[in-house]
Design a protein around this motif. Sequence first.
Motif, PDB file in Angstrom:
ATOM      1  N   LEU A   1       2.610 -28.467   6.235  1.00  0.00           N
ATOM      2  CA  LEU A   1       2.953 -28.002   7.383  1.00  0.00           C
ATOM      3  C   LEU A   1       4.189 -27.062   7.070  1.00  0.00           C
ATOM      4  O   LEU A   1       4.282 -26.043   7.668  1.00  0.00           O
ATOM      5  CB  LEU A   1       2.961 -29.216   8.517  1.00  0.00           C
ATOM      6  CG  LEU A   1       1.464 -29.410   8.576  1.00  0.00           C
ATOM      7  CD1 LEU A   1       2.267 -31.104   9.663  1.00  0.00           C
ATOM      8  CD2 LEU A   1       1.109 -28.555   9.782  1.00  0.00           C
ATOM      9  N   VAL A   2       4.796 -27.963   6.911  1.00  0.00           N
ATOM     10  CA  VAL A   2       6.744 -26.819   6.680  1.00  0.00           C
ATOM     11  C   VAL A   2       6.095 -25.688   5.833  1.00  0.00           C
ATOM     12  O   VAL A   2       5.990 -24.738   6.592  1.00  0.00           O
ATOM     13  CB  VAL A   2       7.779 -27.601   6.314  1.00  0.00           C
ATOM     14  CG1 VAL A   2       8.453 -26.466   5.744  1.00  0.00           C
ATOM     15  CG2 VAL A   2       7.968 -28.812   6.826  1.00  0.00           C
ATOM     16  N   ASP A   3       5.514 -25.728   5.025  1.00  0.00           N
ATOM     17  CA  ASP A   3       4.784 -24.324   4.199  1.00  0.00           C
ATOM     18  C   ASP A   3       4.006 -23.385   5.118  1.00  0.00           C
ATOM     19  O   ASP A   3       4.725 -21.693   5.108  1.00  0.00           O
ATOM     20  CB  ASP A   3       4.389 -24.814   3.026  1.00  0.00           C
ATOM     21  CG  ASP A   3       4.414 -23.718   2.026  1.00  0.00           C
ATOM     22  OD1 ASP A   3       5.406 -22.836   1.890  1.00  0.00           O
ATOM     23  OD2 ASP A   3       3.583 -22.753   1.642  1.00  0.00           O
ATOM     24  N   MET A   4       3.733 -23.897   5.553  1.00  0.00           N
ATOM     25  CA  MET A   4       2.674 -23.391   6.540  1.00  0.00           C
ATOM     26  C   MET A   4       3.567 -22.035   7.205  1.00  0.00           C
ATOM     27  O   MET A   4       3.117 -21.167   7.959  1.00  0.00           O
ATOM     28  CB  MET A   4       1.624 -23.926   7.431  1.00  0.00           C
ATOM     29  CG  MET A   4       0.209 -22.996   7.791  1.00  0.00           C
ATOM     30  SD  MET A   4       0.784 -22.130   9.704  1.00  0.00           S
ATOM     31  CE  MET A   4       0.803 -24.306  10.447  1.00  0.00           C
ATOM     32  N   TYR A   5       3.732 -23.215   8.615  1.00  0.00           N
ATOM     33  CA  TYR A   5       5.059 -22.688   9.275  1.00  0.00           C
ATOM     34  C   TYR A   5       6.001 -22.043   9.092  1.00  0.00           C
ATOM     35  O   TYR A   5       6.038 -20.438   9.647  1.00  0.00           O
ATOM     36  CB  TYR A   5       5.692 -23.616   9.955  1.00  0.00           C
ATOM     37  CG  TYR A   5       4.902 -23.915  11.300  1.00  0.00           C
ATOM     38  CD1 TYR A   5       4.122 -23.592  12.079  1.00  0.00           C
ATOM     39  CD2 TYR A   5       4.369 -25.039  11.150  1.00  0.00           C
ATOM     40  CE1 TYR A   5       3.046 -23.888  13.001  1.00  0.00           C
ATOM     41  CE2 TYR A   5       3.791 -26.101  12.595  1.00  0.00           C
ATOM     42  CZ  TYR A   5       2.534 -25.102  13.436  1.00  0.00           C
ATOM     43  OH  TYR A   5       1.918 -26.092  14.317  1.00  0.00           O
ATOM     44  N   ALA A   6       6.748 -21.765   8.014  1.00  0.00           N
ATOM     45  CA  ALA A   6       7.680 -20.934   7.256  1.00  0.00           C
ATOM     46  C   ALA A   6       6.967 -19.477   7.186  1.00  0.00           C
ATOM     47  O   ALA A   6       7.470 -18.595   7.228  1.00  0.00           O
ATOM     48  CB  ALA A   6       8.417 -21.763   6.061  1.00  0.00           C
ATOM     49  N   LYS A   7       5.951 -19.342   6.217  1.00  0.00           N
ATOM     50  CA  LYS A   7       5.446 -18.306   5.457  1.00  0.00           C
ATOM     51  C   LYS A   7       4.849 -17.450   7.367  1.00  0.00           C
ATOM     52  O   LYS A   7       4.819 -16.800   6.711  1.00  0.00           O
ATOM     53  CB  LYS A   7       4.101 -18.548   4.919  1.00  0.00           C
ATOM     54  CG  LYS A   7       4.481 -19.381   2.851  1.00  0.00           C
ATOM     55  CD  LYS A   7       3.155 -19.190   2.741  1.00  0.00           C
ATOM     56  CE  LYS A   7       4.444 -20.003   1.110  1.00  0.00           C
ATOM     57  NZ  LYS A   7       3.215 -20.191   0.348  1.00  0.00           N
ATOM     58  N   CYS A   8       4.988 -18.066   8.297  1.00  0.00           N
ATOM     59  CA  CYS A   8       4.014 -17.310   9.413  1.00  0.00           C
ATOM     60  C   CYS A   8       5.520 -17.147  10.011  1.00  0.00           C
ATOM     61  O   CYS A   8       5.270 -16.193  11.337  1.00  0.00           O
ATOM     62  CB  CYS A   8       3.582 -18.246  10.063  1.00  0.00           C
ATOM     63  SG  CYS A   8       1.254 -18.843   9.344  1.00  0.00           S
ATOM     64  N   GLY A   9       6.188 -17.541   9.287  1.00  0.00           N
ATOM     65  CA  GLY A   9       7.898 -16.697   9.932  1.00  0.00           C
ATOM     66  C   GLY A   9       7.488 -17.574  11.610  1.00  0.00           C
ATOM     67  O   GLY A   9       8.493 -17.124  12.039  1.00  0.00           O
TER      68      GLY A   9
END
Length: 174
Positions: A51-59
Amino acid sequence: MQQKGKSFDRFTFVPVLNACASLQALEEGRQAHKQIIQCGCEADVFVGSSLVDMYAKCGSMEDAQSVFNKILHRDVVTWTAMILGHVKCGEGHTALKLFRKMQAEGVQPDSFTSVGVLNTCASLVALEEGRSVHEQIIRSGYESVTFVGDSLVDMYAKCGSIEDAWRVFNKMSS
């Protein structure tokens, strides 16, 4: 899976979140997050890291931080996702603060974390911080990893220390 009435679990969500991250599909990731909350998997370290990775990669660093705060036992993957998210969003100083906090909490960086921090040092022209990371890389044995060596050369060159860049370059096996 939903159409067939199959239930989701933590093992199902990780690849879905990885796909959302790769496609920068923030809305689909948020929909998956809602289902994760319903399943009670949000605090799971694997799901949480994804989740952290997804949100981070989505800005969406605010969402990434919110999830990060809920994970009880953060590992190097979780920390790296947060650090690299801040790097990607141009928040190098925040990334360096998180890197220091990660280490203060006893989590040792891996080669991916180190490269992200080296890239931050290069963009901030933070030579002393970069040298400190280099020392940790040597102690951890990552200096011989090609992509780590590449990042070291890049960091030293961008920080204006061509001598150090050459020294690292000449030590590289390939």
